[in-house]
Design an enzyme around this catalytic site. Structure first.
Site, short mmCIF file in Angstrom:
data_model
loop_
_atom_site.label_atom_id
_atom_site.label_comp_id
_atom_site.label_asym_id
_atom_site.label_seq_id
_atom_site.Cartn_x
_atom_site.Cartn_y
_atom_site.Cartn_z
N ILE A 139 12.69 -80.28 62.09
CA ILE A 139 13.08 -80.15 60.67
C ILE A 139 13.40 -81.52 60.08
CG2 ILE A 139 13.82 -77.73 60.64
CD1 ILE A 139 16.73 -78.82 61.10
N HIS A 187 11.93 -83.01 57.70
CA HIS A 187 11.92 -83.00 56.23
C HIS A 187 13.27 -82.54 55.68
CE1 HIS A 187 10.82 -79.01 57.66
NE2 HIS A 187 11.21 -78.52 56.49
N TYR A 188 13.93 -81.61 56.38
CA TYR A 188 15.25 -81.12 55.95
C TYR A 188 16.29 -82.24 56.08
CZ TYR A 188 19.71 -78.61 56.37
OH TYR A 188 21.02 -78.20 56.24
N HIS A 189 16.29 -82.93 57.21
CA HIS A 189 17.24 -84.02 57.40
C HIS A 189 16.99 -85.16 56.41
CE1 HIS A 189 18.43 -82.46 61.59
NE2 HIS A 189 19.44 -82.31 60.76
N LYS A 207 18.43 -84.09 53.08
CA LYS A 207 19.90 -84.20 53.08
C LYS A 207 20.31 -85.67 52.98
CE LYS A 207 21.73 -80.03 53.56
NZ LYS A 207 22.37 -79.43 52.36
#
Ligand SMILES: NC(=O)c1ccc[n+]([C@@H]2O[C@H](COP(=O)([O-])OP(=O)(O)OC[C@H]3O[C@@H](n4cnc5c(N)ncnc54)[C@H](OP(=O)(O)O)[C@@H]3O)[C@@H](O)[C@H]2O)c1
Length: 214
Positions: free
Chosen positions: A126, A128-130, A133
């Site tokens: 993930i 792209h998520y980190h 954020k």
């Protein structure tokens, strides 16, 4: 303090709304994106307001106007694609920062994720998520707002223990959403957390002590 909760219908959001509504020194406005979610927010003791993170900054600012602080605990969730991660977790968060400034509010509490602040800790699955954020947090830090960035470990639906570990850098771990909601309620007016970021997992220290001596 009057607090706008963004992501109020979420799993952390609902618990935070309830906690703030129960506390005498806070009032809570709950931002939701669907009309049918408004009644539930009223039942929890909040003033509901309708706005969507995919909409205009001005509309989010209108939703926030009159509040003293904003807590961002929204997210696109694991079931959507990377496009929604960019549009909600990154751009939605940045729009909320812009809207907070536009509404003349100074205090902002961000729910980020453990490891997001260090590229070498981003998870391959993930990334792209980190990244989303990370850049949302950087935008908040550069905004001039009085921020606190809370980076919880993996979220659990188990009962809260009221005991945490909070520090600038921790090993990966987990924490019940109930404890994250308590932490968010406490950091709002805990000066020791102003303009600071920290990792958060379950631990041995009572929440108020952990945040006072962070
Ligand atoms: N899962 C983990 O292990 C983990 C770990 C660390 C940090 N976090 C972060 O913790 C935070 C809260 O997690 P949670 O489990 O409480 O999340 P959640 O239950 O998925 O809640 C997210 C909320 O965001 C709202 N939202 C999504 N898109 C929106 C939009 N366009 N406009 C307005 N609101 C929108 C959702 O609205 P609806 O109710 O209408 O869908 C939902 O209420 C998130 O920022 C997440 O990234 C998660």
């Amino acid at each position: 303090m009057k607090v706008l909760v963004v992501g109020a219908n979420g799993k952390i959001g609902r618990q935070l709304v309830k906690l703030l509504a129960e506390e005498k020194h806070h009032q809570v406005r709950a931002m939701v994106r669907k009309e049918e979610q408004m009644e539930k927010m009223k039942q929890l003791g909040a003033e509901p307001v309708l706005a969507d993170l995919s909409g205009r900054v001005q509309d989010i600012a209108e939703a926030a106007r009159g509040c003293d602080a904003v807590v961002f605990t929204a997210g696109s969730g694991g079931h959507t694609g990377a496009d929604q991660t960019i549009l909600i977790d990154l751009d939605g968060a940045v729009k909320t920062v812009e809207a907070t400034k536009l509404a003349g509010i100074d205090r902002f509490v961000m729910v980020s994720a453990i490891g997001a602040n260090k590229r070498e800790k981003w998870s391959d699955k993930i990334k792209h998520y980190h990244a989303a954020k990370y850049y949302a947090d950087e935008a908040l830090k550069a905004s001039g707002l009085n921020y606190t960035i809370v980076r919880p470990g993996a979220l659990l639906d188990s009962e809260g223990s009221g005991k945490i570990s909070a520090a600038e850098e921790l090993d990966r771990g987990s924490i019940p959403r109930a404890d994250v909601a308590q932490v968010l309620a406490v950091v709002l007016d805990e000066p020791n957390t102003y303009r600071r970021s920290f990792d958060l997992v379950s631990g041995d220290t009572a929440i108020t002590d952990a945040l006072k001596y962070l």
